[in-house]
Design a protein around this motif. Structure first.
Motif, PDB file in Angstrom:
ATOM      1  N   SER A  30      -5.517  -0.902  -5.169  1.00 54.94           N
ATOM      2  CA  SER A  30      -6.250   0.131  -5.901  1.00 54.94           C
ATOM      3  C   SER A  30      -7.736  -0.227  -5.969  1.00 54.94           C
ATOM      4  O   SER A  30      -8.133  -1.360  -5.645  1.00 54.94           O
ATOM      5  N   VAL A  83       0.827  -1.218   0.000  1.00 52.68           N
ATOM      6  CA  VAL A  83       0.000   0.000   0.000  1.00 52.68           C
ATOM      7  C   VAL A  83       0.861   1.268   0.000  1.00 52.68           C
ATOM      8  O   VAL A  83       0.524   2.246   0.649  1.00 52.68           O
ATOM      9  N   HIS A  84       1.946   1.209  -0.746  1.00 52.53           N
ATOM     10  CA  HIS A  84       2.818   2.382  -0.840  1.00 52.53           C
ATOM     11  C   HIS A  84       2.199   3.451  -1.746  1.00 52.53           C
ATOM     12  O   HIS A  84       1.317   3.164  -2.556  1.00 52.53           O
ATOM     13  N   THR A  85       2.697   4.685  -1.595  1.00 46.54           N
ATOM     14  CA  THR A  85       2.348   5.753  -2.526  1.00 46.54           C
ATOM     15  C   THR A  85       3.454   5.817  -3.571  1.00 46.54           C
ATOM     16  O   THR A  85       4.608   6.097  -3.220  1.00 46.54           O
ATOM     17  N   PRO A  86       3.156   5.534  -4.834  1.00 50.69           N
ATOM     18  CA  PRO A  86       4.223   5.517  -5.841  1.00 50.69           C
ATOM     19  C   PRO A  86       4.915   6.874  -5.924  1.00 50.69           C
ATOM     20  O   PRO A  86       4.253   7.912  -5.995  1.00 50.69           O
ATOM     21  N   PRO A  87       6.258   6.895  -5.877  1.00 52.54           N
ATOM     22  CA  PRO A  87       6.962   8.177  -5.951  1.00 52.54           C
ATOM     23  C   PRO A  87       6.872   8.768  -7.353  1.00 52.54           C
ATOM     24  O   PRO A  87       6.724   8.023  -8.331  1.00 52.54           O
ATOM     25  N   GLN A  92       2.749  -2.811  -7.680  1.00 52.42           N
ATOM     26  CA  GLN A  92       1.667  -1.822  -7.717  1.00 52.42           C
ATOM     27  C   GLN A  92       0.973  -1.768  -6.361  1.00 52.42           C
ATOM     28  O   GLN A  92       0.775  -2.806  -5.741  1.00 52.42           O
ATOM     29  N   PRO A  93       0.564  -0.582  -5.918  1.00 47.77           N
ATOM     30  CA  PRO A  93      -0.194  -0.514  -4.662  1.00 47.77           C
ATOM     31  C   PRO A  93      -1.635  -0.969  -4.858  1.00 47.77           C
ATOM     32  O   PRO A  93      -2.148  -0.968  -5.981  1.00 47.77           O
ATOM     33  N   PRO A 113      -4.499   0.736   3.381  1.00 47.11           N
ATOM     34  CA  PRO A 113      -4.930   1.599   2.276  1.00 47.11           C
ATOM     35  C   PRO A 113      -5.720   2.802   2.784  1.00 47.11           C
ATOM     36  O   PRO A 113      -6.118   2.842   3.953  1.00 47.11           O
ATOM     37  N   ALA A 114      -5.953   3.760   1.897  1.00 50.07           N
ATOM     38  CA  ALA A 114      -6.750   4.948   2.240  1.00 50.07           C
ATOM     39  C   ALA A 114      -8.112   4.507   2.781  1.00 50.07           C
ATOM     40  O   ALA A 114      -8.620   3.438   2.415  1.00 50.07           O
TER      41      ALA A 114
END
Ligand code: FMN
Length: 346
Positions: free
Chosen positions: A111, A69-73, A108-109, A133-134
């Protein structure tokens, strides 16, 4: 076997999700042996996720689906060029053109697209790595009735996960193979081994705690349960299983019980534990030139492919925990049976 664990399985044992090393086949074999099999979904697209979930669903056993659940840089051309420059001597050695990678982020996180696939299956357990996740996405998973797990590497992270909706927390000790699950306390100096972390997390939380990191035999299971764990999650011990997709170079490295491991950021940009190989020795296991998770993977991939074609694991992530004593080439059911002895009372 009767259902006794809060996971819905006869045994309170989870086969850790291991992206790149397994698919539904291992998870199904583990499920049939009475433990909870996991499907790592970080490297699957929607079609691949659906295909694997169909197989798991058809097995009729409870299972776990796992996401990062990372935020892609944001892309950063200068940073990626620096990484390419650091690895350029290897590119020259293999006769490869050091051109910028195509931008494949490899992991991929979680989604909404993935959640839509999940909704058709309503998996009994969904686990996350690197936090949760959010809120809207987490609410979607909760509406499916799935039990939500996530990894913590410190007491602070465990409390955060409990406060933000996890149903159980995986206490991931420093011995663990693969990526650290940290999301608040990213300095490994703040993190402890399983025997230290686990009882502290058990004491701090009101929800079940799952022990992970370095557990490869019945004695390890027994120690974790005695320290208050409600279940155990084991990864490395399953890597040599016949049903795993562990690569040939990875399997060869795992056979040496004394090969040292280290935390490295070279293979993805995120800290993860693997067996020390050539690139880790020569670049240092942790390099400031590596771009953030998961962007470091793309530049290493061509080197990895060339080396693996020659039978070498010099540029491959050889993920492994510090403890490989229980690893053996065997059906997954044999590994489950060995670990299950640690739950037997008396
Ligand atoms: C090859 C490998 C891949 C892994 N991939 C994932 C993953 O995709 N998602 C995840 O949540 N954890 C992953 N992990 C970490 C495990 O969840 C778990 O923390 C670890 O395996 C426990 O320590 P052990 O390997 O000593 O048993 C991975 C571990 C290994 C060894």
């Amino acid at each position: 076997m009767t259902n006794i664990s809060f996971l819905g399985t006869p045994l309170p044992l989870i086969q850790a999700p291991m992206a790149s090393a397994q698919d539904a086949r291992l998870a199904i074999a583990v499920g049939e042996a009475g433990a909870l099999g996991s499907l790592p979904a970080a490297m699957l697209d929607a079609a691949g996720l659906e295909r694997e979930l169909r197989l798991l669903h058809a097995s009729g056993r409870p299972y776990n689906v796992n996401f990062f659940v990372h935020t892609p840089p944001a892309p950063d051309a200068a940073r990626e060029a620096r990484w390419l420059r650091a690895l350029a001597p290897y590119y020259a050695q293999f006769g490869l053109d050091p051109s910028p990678p195509a931008g494949d982020a490899s992991r991929q996180p979680f989604s909404h697209e993935a959640a839509e696939v999940l909704e058709a299956f309503r998996p009994p357990v969904v686990s996350f790595h690197l936090g949760l996740p959010a809120p809207d996405l987490l609410a979607r998973v909760k509406r499916m009735g799935s039990c939500v797990l996530s990894s913590a590497t410190t007491v602070r992270e465990a409390l955060w996960l409990q406060a933000h909706g996890a149903d159980a927390v995986i206490a991931q000790g420093l011995e663990a193979g693969g990526h650290r699950g940290h999301f608040l306390d990213k300095d490994p100096a703040l993190q402890a081994g399983t025997a230290t972390l686990l009882p502290q997390v058990v004491e701090a939380l009101d929800i079940p705690v799952i022990a992970a990191g370095g557990i490869t035999d019945a004695a390890g299971v027994r120690a974790a349960m005695a320290a208050g764990a409600s279940a155990v999650q084991a990864g490395t011990v399953f890597l040599l299983c016949e049903e795993a997709r562990t690569s040939a170079v990875h399997r060869a490295a795992l056979q040496d019980p004394d090969a040292p491991t280290a935390l490295t950021n070279l293979f993805s940009g995120g800290l993860a534990r693997g067996i020390v190989n050539r690139v880790m020795r020569e670049q240092g296991p942790v390099s400031e030139a590596a771009p953030p998770f998961p962007l470091a993977t793309a530049v290493l991939s061509p080197l990895r492919a060339k080396a693996e074609a020659a039978g070498l694991g010099d540029f491959s992530p050889l993920w492994s925990g510090t403890n490989r004593r229980g690893c053996r080439t065997a059906p997954a059911a044999d590994i489950v049976r060995t670990l299950a002895c640690g739950f037997a009372s008396g």
